[in-house]
Design a protein around this motif. Sequence first.
Motif, PDB file in Angstrom:
ATOM      1  N   LEU A 107     -36.056  12.536  20.122  1.00  0.00           N
ATOM      2  CA  LEU A 107     -36.142  13.759  21.458  1.00  0.00           C
ATOM      3  C   LEU A 107     -36.827  14.280  22.057  1.00  0.00           C
ATOM      4  CD1 LEU A 107     -32.244  15.142  20.704  1.00  0.00           C
ATOM      5  CD2 LEU A 107     -32.801  13.032  22.119  1.00  0.00           C
ATOM      6  N   GLN A 108     -37.726  14.368  21.028  1.00  0.00           N
ATOM      7  CA  GLN A 108     -38.897  14.497  21.487  1.00  0.00           C
ATOM      8  C   GLN A 108     -39.700  13.936  22.759  1.00  0.00           C
ATOM      9  OE1 GLN A 108     -40.340  18.530  21.392  1.00  0.00           O
ATOM     10  NE2 GLN A 108     -41.577  16.991  23.390  1.00  0.00           N
ATOM     11  N   LEU A 109     -40.542  12.535  21.805  1.00  0.00           N
ATOM     12  CA  LEU A 109     -40.723  11.613  23.175  1.00  0.00           C
ATOM     13  C   LEU A 109     -39.570  11.072  24.325  1.00  0.00           C
ATOM     14  CD1 LEU A 109     -41.140   8.280  20.692  1.00  0.00           C
ATOM     15  CD2 LEU A 109     -42.150   9.935  21.261  1.00  0.00           C
ATOM     16  N   CYS A 110     -37.814  11.681  24.617  1.00  0.00           N
ATOM     17  CA  CYS A 110     -37.301  11.402  26.214  1.00  0.00           C
ATOM     18  C   CYS A 110     -38.175  12.657  26.395  1.00  0.00           C
ATOM     19  CB  CYS A 110     -36.441  11.672  25.411  1.00  0.00           C
ATOM     20  SG  CYS A 110     -35.940   9.973  24.609  1.00  0.00           S
ATOM     21  N   HIS A 111     -38.308  13.808  25.726  1.00  0.00           N
ATOM     22  CA  HIS A 111     -39.285  15.511  27.154  1.00  0.00           C
ATOM     23  C   HIS A 111     -40.214  14.836  27.118  1.00  0.00           C
ATOM     24  CE1 HIS A 111     -35.320  17.780  23.843  1.00  0.00           C
ATOM     25  NE2 HIS A 111     -35.206  16.580  24.687  1.00  0.00           N
ATOM     26  N   ASP A 112     -40.645  14.534  26.692  1.00  0.00           N
ATOM     27  CA  ASP A 112     -42.501  14.098  26.785  1.00  0.00           C
ATOM     28  C   ASP A 112     -42.597  13.193  28.119  1.00  0.00           C
ATOM     29  OD1 ASP A 112     -42.941  15.573  24.719  1.00  0.00           O
ATOM     30  OD2 ASP A 112     -44.193  13.432  23.573  1.00  0.00           O
ATOM     31  N   LYS A 113     -41.569  12.691  27.803  1.00  0.00           N
ATOM     32  CA  LYS A 113     -41.154  11.772  29.560  1.00  0.00           C
ATOM     33  C   LYS A 113     -39.977  12.639  31.011  1.00  0.00           C
ATOM     34  CE  LYS A 113     -43.790   8.357  28.897  1.00  0.00           C
ATOM     35  NZ  LYS A 113     -44.644   7.641  29.058  1.00  0.00           N
ATOM     36  N   GLY A 114     -39.993  13.331  30.474  1.00  0.00           N
ATOM     37  CA  GLY A 114     -39.080  14.062  31.650  1.00  0.00           C
ATOM     38  C   GLY A 114     -37.507  14.153  30.981  1.00  0.00           C
ATOM     39  N   GLN A 115     -36.892  14.046  30.325  1.00  0.00           N
ATOM     40  CA  GLN A 115     -35.721  13.269  29.801  1.00  0.00           C
ATOM     41  C   GLN A 115     -35.255  14.516  28.840  1.00  0.00           C
ATOM     42  OE1 GLN A 115     -37.133   8.814  29.936  1.00  0.00           O
ATOM     43  NE2 GLN A 115     -35.150   9.136  28.388  1.00  0.00           N
ATOM     44  N   ARG A 116     -34.594  15.370  29.521  1.00  0.00           N
ATOM     45  CA  ARG A 116     -34.285  17.162  28.188  1.00  0.00           C
ATOM     46  C   ARG A 116     -32.982  17.000  28.661  1.00  0.00           C
ATOM     47  NH1 ARG A 116     -38.631  20.017  27.220  1.00  0.00           N
ATOM     48  NH2 ARG A 116     -41.314  18.970  28.424  1.00  0.00           N
ATOM     49  N   ARG A 117     -32.425  16.503  29.173  1.00  0.00           N
ATOM     50  CA  ARG A 117     -30.431  16.206  29.633  1.00  0.00           C
ATOM     51  C   ARG A 117     -29.391  15.586  28.321  1.00  0.00           C
ATOM     52  NH1 ARG A 117     -28.499  16.437  35.314  1.00  0.00           N
ATOM     53  NH2 ARG A 117     -29.302  14.152  35.629  1.00  0.00           N
ATOM     54  N   PRO A 118     -29.131  16.005  27.904  1.00  0.00           N
ATOM     55  CA  PRO A 118     -27.911  15.481  26.668  1.00  0.00           C
ATOM     56  C   PRO A 118     -26.981  14.549  27.433  1.00  0.00           C
ATOM     57  CG  PRO A 118     -27.264  17.956  26.762  1.00  0.00           C
ATOM     58  CD  PRO A 118     -28.699  17.810  27.984  1.00  0.00           C
ATOM     59  N   THR A 119     -26.986  13.317  26.681  1.00  0.00           N
ATOM     60  CA  THR A 119     -25.918  12.166  27.176  1.00  0.00           C
ATOM     61  C   THR A 119     -25.103  11.529  26.983  1.00  0.00           C
ATOM     62  OG1 THR A 119     -27.814  10.820  25.904  1.00  0.00           O
ATOM     63  CG2 THR A 119     -28.239  11.078  27.990  1.00  0.00           C
ATOM     64  N   PRO A 120     -24.230  12.486  25.688  1.00  0.00           N
ATOM     65  CA  PRO A 120     -23.122  12.179  25.241  1.00  0.00           C
ATOM     66  C   PRO A 120     -22.027  12.613  25.693  1.00  0.00           C
ATOM     67  CG  PRO A 120     -24.565  13.137  22.976  1.00  0.00           C
ATOM     68  CD  PRO A 120     -25.645  13.598  24.428  1.00  0.00           C
ATOM     69  N   LEU A 121     -21.353  11.600  25.905  1.00  0.00           N
ATOM     70  CA  LEU A 121     -19.885  12.250  27.466  1.00  0.00           C
ATOM     71  C   LEU A 121     -18.534  11.944  26.691  1.00  0.00           C
ATOM     72  CD1 LEU A 121     -20.492   9.543  29.181  1.00  0.00           C
ATOM     73  CD2 LEU A 121     -21.131   9.383  27.241  1.00  0.00           C
TER      74      LEU A 121
END
Length: 230
Positions: A107-121
Amino acid sequence: MNLAVTADSLQHTLLSQGFVHLESVLTQEQCEAIMAWYAEPGLFRTTINMARYRFGEGEYKYFNYPLPDQLQSLRQQLYEMLVPAANLWSKALRLNLTFPEAHADFLQLCHDKGQRRPTPLLLTYGDGGYNTLHQDLYGDVNFPFQPVFFLKQPGWDYEGGEFILVEQRPRAQSKAVSLTPKQGDLIIFATSQRPVMGSKGYYRVQMRHGVSTVHSGHRMTLGIPLHDAK
C-alpha cells in the motif's frame, strides 16, 4: 476465514485458468454481518449509481479508512496468501515489479504514486441488475489478483446474476466463463492480464469481469481489490 488450499495448488490453478473458486470460505453468519454494513453510511467514502455512469444497473459503496476490523483482516490475509503467485505472474508478464511480503508495504507503493483511497466495496443488484465487463484499475500500481466474496445464495435469494469472466485472446475469439458461486464462496481472478504459455513462452491475455442480469431477487457481493486508488 476458512481457506483449505495450499500455496502450490493456488498458484497452479490461477496460472492454468486465470481464476480460482474456493467454497464456503465465509459462514452464513459472517455473510449476514458483512451485508449489514451496507446500512451504516459512516463506513463508506462514496456511493456509485451504476446506471448513471453506464456501468450497468445496481449500486455499490466504497469503504473508507479505517476499514472494519474483519475487512482489514481479510484484506491482509488475502494479500499474504496471494503474493507468491503475484510475483510468479509478475515475472511471467515481465512487469519488472516485485510485490513485498507485507500488504502495508504494498500500500505504501500505491500511496507513493498518489493512490491513497481504499478500494474494497459492497455491491448490490436487484431485479434487472447487471454489471458490464470491466477491469478494476485505479492507478499505475495494481495487484494482479482480485478477490470477491458472494454473500447471498443463488436459487434462493436471487435468480440469474452469474459472475462472468472473459479472456480477450490475441488474434482469436474471446472466451467466456460463467460461474454461480454459493453464499460464502470466494472467487479470486485476474485483475487485468494473465500469463498464458505459448510456443515462445508466456504471452499476455486481457481479462475482464462482469455480472449477468439478475432475473429476480437481490444479489450482494464484497469485492476486495488489494491496491488503493487515486
